[in-house]
Design an enzyme around this catalytic site. Structure first.
Site, short mmCIF file in Angstrom:
data_model
loop_
_atom_site.label_atom_id
_atom_site.label_comp_id
_atom_site.label_asym_id
_atom_site.label_seq_id
_atom_site.Cartn_x
_atom_site.Cartn_y
_atom_site.Cartn_z
N LYS A 90 -14.41 54.09 3.58
CA LYS A 90 -14.99 55.16 2.78
C LYS A 90 -13.93 56.19 2.39
O LYS A 90 -13.05 56.53 3.18
CB LYS A 90 -16.11 55.82 3.59
CG LYS A 90 -16.88 56.91 2.87
CD LYS A 90 -18.02 57.43 3.75
CE LYS A 90 -18.79 58.54 3.06
NZ LYS A 90 -19.95 59.00 3.85
N SER A 172 -24.18 58.72 1.38
CA SER A 172 -22.99 58.94 0.57
C SER A 172 -22.00 57.78 0.59
O SER A 172 -21.03 57.80 -0.17
CB SER A 172 -22.29 60.21 1.05
OG SER A 172 -21.84 60.06 2.39
N SER A 196 -26.23 58.78 5.38
CA SER A 196 -25.17 58.21 4.55
C SER A 196 -24.66 56.85 4.96
O SER A 196 -23.92 56.21 4.22
CB SER A 196 -23.99 59.18 4.48
OG SER A 196 -24.39 60.37 3.83
#
Length: 519
Positions: A90, A172, A196
């Site tokens: 990420k 996210s 997320s």
């Protein structure tokens, strides 16, 4: 991005839905190399990435690192459990030499901002390297990871759902989910403050692990609530792959002192070896109801959930209707809109600690230095984080001196309340886990205003509890429907085993059909 073309030999390898076990067998049989796998994944990214926008930056040394794995294998060296496996991380996670943008335009030189280049990897990234993984690149997120449904606020533009581009990808960790669902990589790192990890995994028919707080280090990860809620966990296409990745990530490191709590909590031999296809036989599962949260399931979700309940019962599980009824659990929530943001009052202090770790060569290595460099204030009234400042006196005080440890007494009291009540219910009903629909209705569109209709955000984030998502079907609008299993602190092994039993019996994973060419 100009990906190297695969060779004729490479082209004989089908990488779609490839698992870690498939890769290990292929290496053992000499059917392919780490370089061949990396080339094929990069070629697939080259073909489809323009329509999905999963990545913010690519690792320019990926092929070099894959060749090094091949050379070590040829020399007979002992290799790590992910040796040669293509993975992604990420954007929020520090990768030495690549920009750490937090998804925010002022921190991205590519769109006129400044680049923050970390001198060293986040511990979770370092653990991937030590395990031999070939990290292909970093994946897209909304600005400051501050959206549970989509990455549209990212400086790099929206990420699209691999299952259906019209549907919100979940956030996210949008880019990681899209990359894994699309077979751009085999497994990837996600991170959660409020949904997320679980939201994007469920939205793209993936398996995920939202671990117990402090099981996996989050140092070196751009924080939203690093001291209180943030956790790093796996995205995978199978339960086994998610468990294998958690084996690599979990455990104590001196770089993140709070992980001292994980000592003695990681099962001997790891998580993957404990998977049991008969785990649902005799298990007791608590079902979703108003006692947990006064958020009704849509009629369509009720029908899908009814099928899920029938499936787990057919596999030997006993279900308990709404075990939280009458306990007052639902009254503990304090939603700011649709999100209970308690714990985020530590963000200024956590950002100070994060920036210091970037190293002296970074453009800014303190909160004050960053404010001097970047004219836009994300904490201002119109800023992306301004809504928290308006309702959190502790955060306002912390912004005045980010170097001082903030008063987290209110958050800690909330965590204790949640845990005491949760544990009491689990004990009273002798529950092994909760088994809920991960979303209460079909997911919204990628450009809609609606938020993600999660059922376990933020209750488990405040409490620090673990959860595992596993594919369980599909809504009428094409969006994946997933089951989320929630358990006591440190119960990841049990949750993964329950998810494995469900996965092996039902096989609900949706394999995306990607769209190539102009969007």
């Amino acid at each position: 991005m100009n990906a190297p073309s695969p060779t004729a030999t490479d082209a004989s390898i089908d990488i779609v839905e490839l698992t870690i076990a498939d890769i290990q067998r292929g290496f053992a049989q000499g059917r392919f190399t780490a370089e061949a796998l990396a080339r094929l994944h990069l070629a697939r990214i080259e073909t489809f990435e323009p329509n999905y926008n999963a990545f913010t930056s690519m690792n320019p040394k990926a092929l070099e690192e894959a060749r090094a794995i091949d050379a070590r294998r040829a020399a007979g060296e002992a290799l790590g459990p992910l040796a040669g496996v293509p993975v992604v991380v990420k954007e929020a996670m520090d990768f030495a030499g690549l920009p750490s943008t937090a998804g925010w335009a002022p921190l991205a030189a590519a769109v006129g901002g400044i680049d923050l280049i970390p001198e060293r990897d986040a511990p979770v990234v370092a653990r991937l390297r030590a395990a031999g993984a070939v990290i292909l690149g970093k994946t897209n997120i909304p600005a400051f990871s501050h959206d549970g449904a989509r990455a549209n606020t990212s400086w790099d533009g929206p990420t699209f759902n691999a299952v259906d581009r019209a549907i919100a990808p979940g956030a996210s960790s949008s880019g990681t989910a899209t990359a894994i669902a699309a077979s751009f990589a085999v497994v990837g790192l996600a991170e959660e403050t409020g949904g997320s990890i679980q939201n994007p995994a469920a939205a793209q028919s993936l398996v995920s692990v939202k671990p117990t707080f402090a099981l996996v280090p989050n140092t070196g990860v751009a924080p939203l609530a690093g001291s209180t809620r943030d956790v790093v966990g796996p995205h995978g296409r199978t339960v086994t792959d998610a468990a294998l990745l958690l084996d690599v990530l979990a455990g104590y490191t001196a770089e993140d002192p709070k992980t001292v709590a994980a000592i003695g909590m990681v099962p001997a031999g790891g998580y993957a070896v404990r998977l049991d296809a008969s785990a649902l036989k005799g298990a007791r599962l608590g079902l979703y109801g108003a006692g947990w949260r006064r958020q009704e399931l849509s009629e369509e979700c009720q029908a899908l959930y009814g099928r899920t309940i029938a499936e787990v019962k057919s596999l030997g599980a006993t279900v308990v209707e709404d075990p939280f009824a009458g306990t007052g659990f639902a009254d503990l929530a304090q939603f700011n809109g649709e999100f209970d943001d308690r714990g985020i009052e530590c963000i200024a202090y956590d950002m100070e600690m994060y920036l210091r770790r970037l190293g002296p060569s970074a453009a800014a290595s303190s909160f004050a230095a960053l404010k001097a460099l970047v004219p836009e204030d994300p904490f201002g009234p119109a800023g992306i984080l301004g809504g928290h400042v308006a309702t959190m006196p502790v955060l306002r005080a912390s912004l005045a001196d980010p170097t001082a440890v903030p008063d987290l007494g209110g958050f800690l009291a909330a965590r204790v309340q949640y845990l005491e009540m949760f544990n009491a219910v689990m004990t009273t009903h002798r529950l092994d886990a909760l088994a809920f629909p991960q979303s209460s209705s079909a997911l919204p569109g990628v450009f809609d205003e609606a938020s993600y209709p999660a059922t376990t955000v933020s209750e488990i984030n405040i409490a620090g509890l673990p959860a595992v998502t596993v594919p369980a079907g599909r809504f009428g609008n094409g969006a994946p429907y997933s089951l989320v299993l929630v358990g006591r602190l440190w119960s990841e092994a049990a949750l993964l085993s329950l998810a494995f039993a469900y996965e092996q019996a039902t096989h609900h994973r949706i394999i995306p059909r990607l769209v190539a060419g102009p969007s």
